[in-house]
Design a protein around this motif. Structure first.
Motif, PDB file in Angstrom:
ATOM      1  N   ARG A  11       0.851  -1.196   0.000  1.00  0.00           N
ATOM      2  CA  ARG A  11       0.000   0.000   0.000  1.00  0.00           C
ATOM      3  C   ARG A  11       0.884   1.243   0.000  1.00  0.00           C
ATOM      4  O   ARG A  11       1.759   1.400   0.834  1.00  0.00           O
ATOM      5  N   ARG A  12       0.652   2.141  -0.960  1.00  0.00           N
ATOM      6  CA  ARG A  12       1.379   3.396  -1.046  1.00  0.00           C
ATOM      7  C   ARG A  12       0.380   4.535  -0.900  1.00  0.00           C
ATOM      8  O   ARG A  12      -0.643   4.553  -1.566  1.00  0.00           O
ATOM      9  N   ARG A  13       0.724   5.486  -0.028  1.00  0.00           N
ATOM     10  CA  ARG A  13      -0.176   6.631   0.149  1.00  0.00           C
ATOM     11  C   ARG A  13       0.647   7.853   0.509  1.00  0.00           C
ATOM     12  O   ARG A  13       1.754   7.763   1.027  1.00  0.00           O
ATOM     13  N   PHE A  14       0.075   9.001   0.187  1.00  0.00           N
ATOM     14  CA  PHE A  14       0.713  10.260   0.526  1.00  0.00           C
ATOM     15  C   PHE A  14       0.068  10.819   1.780  1.00  0.00           C
ATOM     16  O   PHE A  14      -1.153  10.846   1.909  1.00  0.00           O
ATOM     17  N   GLU A  15       0.907  11.250   2.695  1.00  0.00           N
ATOM     18  CA  GLU A  15       0.414  11.857   3.923  1.00  0.00           C
ATOM     19  C   GLU A  15       1.296  13.060   4.220  1.00  0.00           C
ATOM     20  O   GLU A  15       2.500  12.933   4.438  1.00  0.00           O
ATOM     21  N   ARG A  16       0.681  14.242   4.183  1.00  0.00           N
ATOM     22  CA  ARG A  16       1.396  15.501   4.426  1.00  0.00           C
ATOM     23  C   ARG A  16       2.583  15.680   3.487  1.00  0.00           C
ATOM     24  O   ARG A  16       3.660  16.097   3.887  1.00  0.00           O
ATOM     25  N   GLY A  17       2.385  15.316   2.240  1.00  0.00           N
ATOM     26  CA  GLY A  17       3.416  15.501   1.231  1.00  0.00           C
ATOM     27  C   GLY A  17       4.490  14.425   1.201  1.00  0.00           C
ATOM     28  O   GLY A  17       5.410  14.511   0.399  1.00  0.00           O
ATOM     29  N   ARG A  18       4.396  13.436   2.064  1.00  0.00           N
ATOM     30  CA  ARG A  18       5.383  12.361   2.087  1.00  0.00           C
ATOM     31  C   ARG A  18       4.750  11.062   1.604  1.00  0.00           C
ATOM     32  O   ARG A  18       3.584  10.799   1.860  1.00  0.00           O
ATOM     33  N   LEU A  19       5.543  10.266   0.927  1.00  0.00           N
ATOM     34  CA  LEU A  19       5.090   8.955   0.473  1.00  0.00           C
ATOM     35  C   LEU A  19       5.299   7.953   1.599  1.00  0.00           C
ATOM     36  O   LEU A  19       6.411   7.786   2.103  1.00  0.00           O
ATOM     37  N   ILE A  20       4.231   7.283   1.987  1.00  0.00           N
ATOM     38  CA  ILE A  20       4.300   6.256   3.020  1.00  0.00           C
ATOM     39  C   ILE A  20       4.019   4.919   2.359  1.00  0.00           C
ATOM     40  O   ILE A  20       2.996   4.737   1.705  1.00  0.00           O
ATOM     41  N   VAL A  21       4.955   3.992   2.534  1.00  0.00           N
ATOM     42  CA  VAL A  21       4.844   2.659   1.936  1.00  0.00           C
ATOM     43  C   VAL A  21       4.615   1.662   3.066  1.00  0.00           C
ATOM     44  O   VAL A  21       5.421   1.550   3.983  1.00  0.00           O
TER      45      VAL A  21
END
Length: 80
Positions: A11-21
């Motif tokens: 799962r890849r998502r953006f949170e506050r401008g950062r990519l979280i994997v």
């Protein structure tokens, strides 16, 4: 990441401008591989049943349907 199943379940998502994997657990990846392998095995078993006995086996088809539904549900559920 050379494993296509692990890559598909990641799962890849953006949170506050950062990519979280978020990578899946090893148990989930192994379970999906097992379900895919069993679906392929049961499909081959159904084909052999058709070729040898010339009849359709509803129990084997029901297990194929259940396993493939489980695999698809895992992929859809992990992505959302």
């Amino acid at each position: 990441m050379a494993d296509p199943i692990k890559r598909a379940l990641t799962r890849r998502r953006f949170e506050r401008g950062r990519l979280i994997v978020e990578e899946p657990t090893a148990k989930l990846v192994l379970g999906v591989k097992f379900a895919i392998g069993m679906t392929a095995f049961m499909s081959a078993l159904e084909l052999a049943h058709l070729a040898i006995l010339h009849t359709w086996n509803a129990e084997i088809f029901a297990s194929i349907t259940g396993l493939s539904g489980t695999v698809i549900g895992l992929f859809v559920g992990q992505k959302t």
